[in-house]
Design a protein around this motif. Structure first.
Motif, PDB file in Angstrom:
ATOM      1  N   LEU A   1     -26.211 -11.066 -11.132  1.00 42.35           N
ATOM      2  CA  LEU A   1     -27.306 -12.015 -11.366  1.00 42.35           C
ATOM      3  C   LEU A   1     -26.924 -13.408 -10.872  1.00 42.35           C
ATOM      4  O   LEU A   1     -25.740 -13.741 -10.738  1.00 42.35           O
ATOM      5  CB  LEU A   1     -27.634 -12.074 -12.864  1.00 42.35           C
ATOM      6  N   SER A   2     -27.935 -14.237 -10.644  1.00 43.07           N
ATOM      7  CA  SER A   2     -27.685 -15.621 -10.234  1.00 43.07           C
ATOM      8  C   SER A   2     -27.163 -16.427 -11.429  1.00 43.07           C
ATOM      9  O   SER A   2     -27.273 -15.988 -12.580  1.00 43.07           O
ATOM     10  CB  SER A   2     -28.982 -16.243  -9.724  1.00 43.07           C
ATOM     11  N   GLY A   3     -26.627 -17.600 -11.148  1.00 44.71           N
ATOM     12  CA  GLY A   3     -26.096 -18.453 -12.213  1.00 44.71           C
ATOM     13  C   GLY A   3     -27.129 -18.769 -13.289  1.00 44.71           C
ATOM     14  O   GLY A   3     -26.840 -18.724 -14.482  1.00 44.71           O
ATOM     15  N   GLY A   4     -28.347 -19.068 -12.853  1.00 44.87           N
ATOM     16  CA  GLY A   4     -29.399 -19.404 -13.814  1.00 44.87           C
ATOM     17  C   GLY A   4     -29.803 -18.198 -14.651  1.00 44.87           C
ATOM     18  O   GLY A   4     -30.045 -18.316 -15.855  1.00 44.87           O
ATOM     19  N   GLU A   5     -29.855 -17.044 -14.002  1.00 41.81           N
ATOM     20  CA  GLU A   5     -30.178 -15.823 -14.749  1.00 41.81           C
ATOM     21  C   GLU A   5     -29.077 -15.515 -15.757  1.00 41.81           C
ATOM     22  O   GLU A   5     -29.345 -15.139 -16.898  1.00 41.81           O
ATOM     23  CB  GLU A   5     -30.368 -14.650 -13.777  1.00 41.81           C
ATOM     24  N   GLN A   6     -27.841 -15.699 -15.335  1.00 40.58           N
ATOM     25  CA  GLN A   6     -26.725 -15.454 -16.257  1.00 40.58           C
ATOM     26  C   GLN A   6     -26.807 -16.390 -17.457  1.00 40.58           C
ATOM     27  O   GLN A   6     -26.586 -15.974 -18.602  1.00 40.58           O
ATOM     28  CB  GLN A   6     -25.385 -15.667 -15.534  1.00 40.58           C
ATOM     29  N   GLN A   7     -27.154 -17.646 -17.204  1.00 41.71           N
ATOM     30  CA  GLN A   7     -27.225 -18.583 -18.321  1.00 41.71           C
ATOM     31  C   GLN A   7     -28.380 -18.207 -19.264  1.00 41.71           C
ATOM     32  O   GLN A   7     -28.275 -18.370 -20.475  1.00 41.71           O
ATOM     33  CB  GLN A   7     -27.345 -20.025 -17.802  1.00 41.71           C
ATOM     34  N   ARG A   8     -29.463 -17.691 -18.713  1.00 44.39           N
ATOM     35  CA  ARG A   8     -30.566 -17.243 -19.581  1.00 44.39           C
ATOM     36  C   ARG A   8     -30.156 -16.020 -20.391  1.00 44.39           C
ATOM     37  O   ARG A   8     -30.550 -15.877 -21.553  1.00 44.39           O
ATOM     38  CB  ARG A   8     -31.823 -16.986 -18.753  1.00 44.39           C
ATOM     39  N   VAL A   9     -29.362 -15.127 -19.791  1.00 49.67           N
ATOM     40  CA  VAL A   9     -28.823 -13.994 -20.555  1.00 49.67           C
ATOM     41  C   VAL A   9     -27.963 -14.528 -21.708  1.00 49.67           C
ATOM     42  O   VAL A   9     -28.039 -14.039 -22.839  1.00 49.67           O
ATOM     43  CB  VAL A   9     -27.977 -13.049 -19.652  1.00 49.67           C
ATOM     44  N   ALA A  10     -27.176 -15.568 -21.408  1.00 54.17           N
ATOM     45  CA  ALA A  10     -26.302 -16.138 -22.438  1.00 54.17           C
ATOM     46  C   ALA A  10     -27.116 -16.728 -23.594  1.00 54.17           C
ATOM     47  O   ALA A  10     -26.735 -16.616 -24.758  1.00 54.17           O
ATOM     48  CB  ALA A  10     -25.395 -17.200 -21.823  1.00 54.17           C
ATOM     49  N   VAL A  11     -28.267 -17.336 -23.265  1.00 50.36           N
ATOM     50  CA  VAL A  11     -29.128 -17.885 -24.320  1.00 50.36           C
ATOM     51  C   VAL A  11     -29.699 -16.736 -25.163  1.00 50.36           C
ATOM     52  O   VAL A  11     -29.701 -16.790 -26.394  1.00 50.36           O
ATOM     53  CB  VAL A  11     -30.267 -18.742 -23.718  1.00 50.36           C
ATOM     54  N   ALA A  12     -30.124 -15.674 -24.501  1.00 46.45           N
ATOM     55  CA  ALA A  12     -30.657 -14.513 -25.232  1.00 46.45           C
ATOM     56  C   ALA A  12     -29.570 -13.928 -26.131  1.00 46.45           C
ATOM     57  O   ALA A  12     -29.811 -13.614 -27.300  1.00 46.45           O
ATOM     58  CB  ALA A  12     -31.168 -13.460 -24.249  1.00 46.45           C
ATOM     59  N   ARG A  13     -28.370 -13.819 -25.605  1.00 47.28           N
ATOM     60  CA  ARG A  13     -27.267 -13.266 -26.412  1.00 47.28           C
ATOM     61  C   ARG A  13     -26.988 -14.147 -27.624  1.00 47.28           C
ATOM     62  O   ARG A  13     -26.736 -13.646 -28.734  1.00 47.28           O
ATOM     63  CB  ARG A  13     -25.995 -13.136 -25.571  1.00 47.28           C
ATOM     64  N   ALA A  14     -27.055 -15.461 -27.438  1.00 48.41           N
ATOM     65  CA  ALA A  14     -26.787 -16.383 -28.551  1.00 48.41           C
ATOM     66  C   ALA A  14     -27.787 -16.192 -29.684  1.00 48.41           C
ATOM     67  O   ALA A  14     -27.496 -16.499 -30.832  1.00 48.41           O
ATOM     68  CB  ALA A  14     -26.825 -17.827 -28.052  1.00 48.41           C
ATOM     69  N   LEU A  15     -28.985 -15.684 -29.353  1.00 49.36           N
ATOM     70  CA  LEU A  15     -30.047 -15.602 -30.360  1.00 49.36           C
ATOM     71  C   LEU A  15     -30.215 -14.221 -30.974  1.00 49.36           C
ATOM     72  O   LEU A  15     -31.019 -14.040 -31.882  1.00 49.36           O
ATOM     73  CB  LEU A  15     -31.374 -16.039 -29.733  1.00 49.36           C
ATOM     74  N   VAL A  16     -29.445 -13.243 -30.504  1.00 47.53           N
ATOM     75  CA  VAL A  16     -29.761 -11.858 -30.872  1.00 47.53           C
ATOM     76  C   VAL A  16     -29.582 -11.580 -32.363  1.00 47.53           C
ATOM     77  O   VAL A  16     -30.277 -10.745 -32.933  1.00 47.53           O
ATOM     78  CB  VAL A  16     -28.971 -10.843 -29.997  1.00 47.53           C
ATOM     79  N   LEU A  17     -28.693 -12.294 -33.012  1.00 48.40           N
ATOM     80  CA  LEU A  17     -28.530 -12.078 -34.453  1.00 48.40           C
ATOM     81  C   LEU A  17     -29.384 -13.037 -35.286  1.00 48.40           C
ATOM     82  O   LEU A  17     -29.199 -13.152 -36.491  1.00 48.40           O
ATOM     83  CB  LEU A  17     -27.055 -12.191 -34.844  1.00 48.40           C
ATOM     84  N   GLY A  18     -30.306 -13.727 -34.616  1.00 48.58           N
ATOM     85  CA  GLY A  18     -31.208 -14.610 -35.350  1.00 48.58           C
ATOM     86  C   GLY A  18     -30.498 -15.763 -36.029  1.00 48.58           C
ATOM     87  O   GLY A  18     -30.705 -16.001 -37.222  1.00 48.58           O
ATOM     88  N   PRO A  19     -29.660 -16.523 -35.305  1.00 41.27           N
ATOM     89  CA  PRO A  19     -28.917 -17.619 -35.939  1.00 41.27           C
ATOM     90  C   PRO A  19     -29.845 -18.741 -36.382  1.00 41.27           C
ATOM     91  O   PRO A  19     -30.935 -18.914 -35.834  1.00 41.27           O
ATOM     92  CB  PRO A  19     -28.001 -18.115 -34.821  1.00 41.27           C
ATOM     93  N   GLU A  20     -29.375 -19.491 -37.361  1.00 37.08           N
ATOM     94  CA  GLU A  20     -30.142 -20.654 -37.820  1.00 37.08           C
ATOM     95  C   GLU A  20     -29.815 -21.864 -36.961  1.00 37.08           C
ATOM     96  O   GLU A  20     -30.522 -22.847 -36.978  1.00 37.08           O
ATOM     97  CB  GLU A  20     -29.754 -20.971 -39.254  1.00 37.08           C
ATOM     98  N   LEU A  21     -28.704 -21.788 -36.265  1.00 39.94           N
ATOM     99  CA  LEU A  21     -28.174 -22.934 -35.548  1.00 39.94           C
ATOM    100  C   LEU A  21     -27.736 -22.495 -34.151  1.00 39.94           C
ATOM    101  O   LEU A  21     -27.001 -21.507 -34.020  1.00 39.94           O
ATOM    102  CB  LEU A  21     -26.954 -23.456 -36.327  1.00 39.94           C
TER     103      LEU A  21
END
Ligand code: ADP
Ligand code: MG
Length: 229
Positions: free
Chosen positions: A148-168
Motif C-alpha cells: 500500500l501507499s504511505g497514505g493508505e498505510q497511515q489510514r490502516v494505522a488509524v483503523a487499527r488504533a480504533l479497533v478496540l473502541g478506545p476512549e483516547l
C-alpha cells in the motif's frame, strides 16, 4: 455515566532523562486538562517533549513526578498489568511510522489488536471491516500492507488504533511522513472520527493546518503547555 472533572487531567508533570553527562529535564511542571470528546493539537519545536508527553499519557512511560488522570483513574497508581490493560483497551496509538506488519493484509493488521485481546474472530473481523470502510479502504482490505501507499498505510494505522473502541487516541506526527495532500486526508479522517465517535484525540503535529483544524491548541515550551489562540 459522569466523571468528576475533565477526562484527562495532568498535574505538575515532570520528566527527566539521564543524559550521558547531565540530566535532560524535558517536562517541568506541566499542567493540562482535556475534556471528554475534545481534540487537542500539541505543537512546539522538535525536542520539546511532545512525544514524551504522549507516551506518559498513554502509559508507555512513567513520569519522574506529577500525576495524570485519564477517565478518573490516576496512572501512577496502576501496576504494570493494569497499565498494559489501559494501553491496550483505552488508548489508540497512531505513530509517525506506523509499525504495521507489512507481510499481513490490511484487514489482518486491523484485526490484530482485537485477536490479541481474545475477541471472537467474527466480531474482530466485522469491526475491522467497518473501520476500513470508514477510512476509505474497503477495496484494499485484502492487500498486503507492504504493497500500500504511505497514505493508505497511515489510514490502516488509524483503523487499527480504533479497533478496540478506545476512549483516547494519541497521534504522534501522524502526517509527518506524508506528502501534503495525503497528510490532509489522514488529518480529515482523524477529525471525522473524533467528531463522529467522540473519541478524545491528542495530536502532536508540525502541520499547521491540522493544528488549526483541531478543537484547541497548546504549545510545549520550557517543559510546560501554553495555550495558543
Ligand atoms: N529515552 C530517552 N532517553 C534520554 N533522552 C530522551 C529519551 N527520550 C527522549 N529524550 C530527550 O527528551 C527530549 C524530548 O524528546 P521528545 O519527547 O521526543 O521531543 P519531541 O517529540 O517534541 O520532538 C529530547 O531532548 C530527547 O533527546
Ligand atoms: Mg516527537
Amino acid at each position: 455515566m459522569s466523571e468528576p472533572g475533565p477526562f484527562l487531567r495532568i498535574e505538575d508533570l515532570h520528566k527527566t532523562y539521564a543524559g550521558p553527562r547531565d540530566k535532560v529535564e524535558v517536562l517541568r511542571g506541566l499542567n493540562l486538562s482535556v475534556e471528554r470528546g475534545e481534540s487537542l493539537a500539541i505543537v512546539g519545536a522538535s525536542g520539546v517533549g511532545k512525544t514524551t508527553l504522549l507516551h506518559i499519557v498513554g502509559a508507555l512511560e512513567r513520569p519522574t513526578r506529577g500525576r495524570v488522570w485519564v477517565g478518573g483513574r490516576e496512572l501512577t497508581t496502576l501496576d504494570e498489568g493494569q497499565r498494559a490493560l489501559f494501553r491496550n483497551r483505552q488508548v489508540g496509538f497512531v505513530f509517525q511510522f506506523h509499525h504495521l506488519l507489512p507481510e499481513f493484509s490490511a484487514l489482518e493488521n486491523v484485526m490484530m489488536p482485537a485477536l490479541i485481546a481474545r475477541q471472537p474472530r467474527g466480531e474482530a473481523r466485522r469491526r475491522a471491516e467497518e473501520l476500513l470502510a470508514a477510512v476509505g479502504l474497503t477495496h484494499r482490505m485484502e492487500h498486503r500492507v507492504g504493497q500500500l501507499s504511505g497514505g493508505e498505510q497511515q489510514r490502516v494505522a488509524v483503523a487499527r488504533a480504533l479497533v478496540l473502541g478506545p476512549e483516547l487516541v494519541l497521534a504522534d506526527e501522524p502526517t509527518g511522513n506524508l506528502d501534503e495532500e495525503t497528510g490532509e486526508k489522514v488529518a480529515e479522517l482523524l477529525l471525522r472520527l473524533n467528531a463522529e465517535r467522540g473519541v478524545t484525540t491528542l495530536v502532536a503535529t508540525h502541520n499547521e493546518r491540522l493544528a488549526a483544524a483541531l478543537g484547541r491548541r497548546v504549545r510545549l515550551a520550557g517543559g510546560r503547555a501554553h495555550p495558543v489562540d
